[in-house]
Each structure stands twice: as structure tokens, then as C-alpha cells.
Design a protein around this motif. Structure first.
Motif, short mmCIF file in Angstrom:
data_model
loop_
_atom_site.label_atom_id
_atom_site.label_comp_id
_atom_site.label_asym_id
_atom_site.label_seq_id
_atom_site.Cartn_x
_atom_site.Cartn_y
_atom_site.Cartn_z
N ARG A 47 0.83 -1.20 0.00
CA ARG A 47 0.00 0.00 0.00
C ARG A 47 0.86 1.25 0.00
N LEU A 91 -4.86 1.12 -2.78
CA LEU A 91 -4.94 -0.34 -2.86
C LEU A 91 -5.72 -0.69 -1.61
N SER A 92 -6.84 -1.36 -1.75
CA SER A 92 -7.65 -1.63 -0.57
C SER A 92 -6.94 -2.61 0.35
N ALA A 141 -8.12 -5.35 1.48
CA ALA A 141 -8.31 -6.72 1.02
C ALA A 141 -7.42 -7.04 -0.18
N GLU A 142 -7.33 -6.09 -1.11
CA GLU A 142 -6.48 -6.32 -2.28
C GLU A 142 -5.02 -6.48 -1.86
N ALA A 143 -4.59 -5.61 -0.96
CA ALA A 143 -3.21 -5.68 -0.50
C ALA A 143 -2.95 -7.01 0.21
N GLN A 149 -4.50 -9.88 -0.24
CA GLN A 149 -4.50 -10.98 -1.20
C GLN A 149 -3.17 -11.05 -1.95
N LEU A 150 -2.75 -9.89 -2.45
CA LEU A 150 -1.49 -9.86 -3.19
C LEU A 150 -0.32 -10.23 -2.29
N VAL A 190 -2.73 -11.06 -11.13
CA VAL A 190 -2.89 -10.14 -10.00
C VAL A 190 -1.70 -9.20 -9.91
N GLU A 215 -1.81 -6.59 -12.58
CA GLU A 215 -2.74 -5.53 -12.24
C GLU A 215 -2.09 -4.54 -11.27
N PHE A 216 -1.29 -5.10 -10.37
CA PHE A 216 -0.58 -4.22 -9.43
C PHE A 216 0.38 -3.30 -10.16
N ARG A 271 -1.46 -0.61 -11.85
CA ARG A 271 -1.95 0.42 -10.96
C ARG A 271 -0.82 1.35 -10.49
#
Lengths: 125, 125
Positions: free
Chosen positions: A50, B28-29, B31-33, B35-36, B115, B118-119, B122
Motif C-alpha cells: 500500500r 490499494l484496498s 483486502a487487495e493488499a 491478497q497480493l 494479479v 494488475e498491481f 496500478r
DNA sequence: ACGGTATATTGAAGACTGTCAATATATTGG
DNA sequence: CCAATATATTGACAGTCTTCAATATACCGT
């Protein structure tokens, strides 16, 4: 009768059944694996991901107090992760008066991405 | 006089100098953080990277004794890492007689890679 | 069934990591 | 210089990770 796998614990001159054959060249050297694992370890934390995402999005103009406000950890923890990212070369900080502004080092990120791409490519053989 | 950063600890009604402005949406939420970071943590170990590379290269025909022979750790350690990779869905094992043959699950690897892509995307904003 | 080989699991030890309160250091305005 | 703010560092604590010897389990050939 089938041959034992090359890694089998059966003594070489023993007659036994077997499973396969490949004498495995480990496909990724010790050093390459260590380098990639190191880079991944640095990325593999939600706070650090993040931090990177925030810094990337706000190119070069984010001070620690803003980062602290955006993340669910206290200031020393933010400083700790910033330090790891900086030691790993992924970000850099510049003092401007009272504040220190951090920014992503895009060429370092690109290098990490490149090493990863090479890994995926090697997986595709 | 410049404004304090939005994350500043200065009381809202205090008159002070400042550094910047962005009210940071953490980009980056949570949850997304998470998961990654989880996916990266699974990859972020030299032995696991080498296991994946070997399995990918020898599609579906490698037993544990071969893996053990190719890597600088003992059998229980190999089994441990295989377990982590299997629990993470990246590989699968099939018993054939005395031996268990492991193989990469390419669609799972592709998901991880996606994934990550996508990171990176972003990060490019 | 038995002895041998393959793999998994358990449990213990040590190393490492993440977090935070407390503290130190730097900078600024007055 | 002093008080206030920003950031870094230290030290402690708890939790997780890695490794391996010992052991358990599964399968095979005789």
C-alpha cells in the motif's frame, strides 16, 4: 520393471522398480532464486504494497504523516516499512523543511518487474 | 505560509506552516493488499521458487526424491514446502504406486501473474 | 505378512518479522 | 534558546517461519 527415479534412495546397484528418470538441473540457480526471493519478500507485505501504491500514485509528494493517516498502523511502523523499502532501493526520501517526502524509484520497480517476468518466462518452458 | 499536510498532527484550528495537501485514498484496498501479499509470500522463498521452476520444466513427472536430490534441504523440508505450495493451490500431487508426482497448476500460476500485472498497472498511474 | 523404500507429519529449536511505546534527533517559528 | 511538530531509532514482546530428527503412514516386491 520400471527404473527408480534418479533421486531414489535405493543403492545404485540395487535391482528395484522405479518411477521416472530426470536428473534434475535445478532450473533456477541458488543465486537467482535468492535474488528473486529477496525482491518478493520485500514486496510481500500489505503495508509495504500500500505504501508503494500510494507513493506511485502521488508521485513524489507524500510526507510520512499522510502515509500514517492513510494506513492502519502507527508512525514507527510506517517508518520501519519505509526504511525497508528504501534499503531495498525501491523508494527514496527527500527532506524539505520539517517534512520528508518519499517517492517511488521507478527504475528499481521496473527491475523487479523484469526479474519477475524472466521467472514467468522460464516457467513457460 | 504553506498549509500543513492533511495527515499532520497539528490541531485543525492551529495556525501552522505545512507541506502538502493530498487526502490519501490508500490506492490499494486492505483486502487487495492482503491478497497480493499472501500470493507474494507464498512465492517469496528460494526453495519454493526452485521447486516451482523444476516442476514447471519437467511437467508432471517429478517425484519427491528427485526434488530432494536437486535441492539443498532435507526431505521433511521439501515436503513442508510442497505442502505450502499445494495448500496455496499452485501445485498438485498425484500418487503413482510408491511415488507421488507433483506438477504445477498453470492456471493458478497465471492467476497470480495476473494479479501482479494488475498491481504493476496500478503503479503506473 | 515382512522388510524396504517413499512421503507426510509431528514436535522442538532457533531465527526472523511486525508492531508499538518510549525516546532521540531534526527542524521550524517565535 | 524554547516549545512544538515531524520523523527515525531503540528495545521489548509476540507471533510466524524455517529447518530437521524422529516417527508415522503408505505402497511394493517377495
Amino acid at each position: 520393471m520400471i527404473e527408480p527415479p534418479s533421486g531414489s534412495h535405493v543403492a545404485a546397484n540395487t535391482v528395484t522398480p522405479g518411477c521416472c528418470a530426470p536428473v534434475i538441473d535445478s532450473a533456477l540457480s541458488d543465486a537467482e532464486a535468492a535474488q528473486l526471493a529477496g525482491a518478493l519478500t520485500l514486496l510481500a507485505h500489505p503495508i509495504r504494497l500500500r505504501l508503494l501504491a500510494i507513493l506511485a500514485r502521488h508521485g513524489g509528494h507524500v510526507c510520512v504523516c499522510d502515509l500514517e493517516a492513510a494506513l492502519p498502523v502507527k508512525q514507527p511502523t510506517v517508518s520501519h516499512h519505509l526504511r525497508l523499502l528504501r534499503d531495498g532501493g525501491l523508494i527514496e526520501g527527500e527532506r524539505r523543511g520539517q517534512w520528508i517526502y518519499y517517492a517511488v524509484r521507478r527504475e528499481a520497480l521496473a527491475t523487479v518487474r523484469g526479474v519477475l517476468e524472466e521467472f514467468w518466462a522460464r516457467m513457460a518452458d
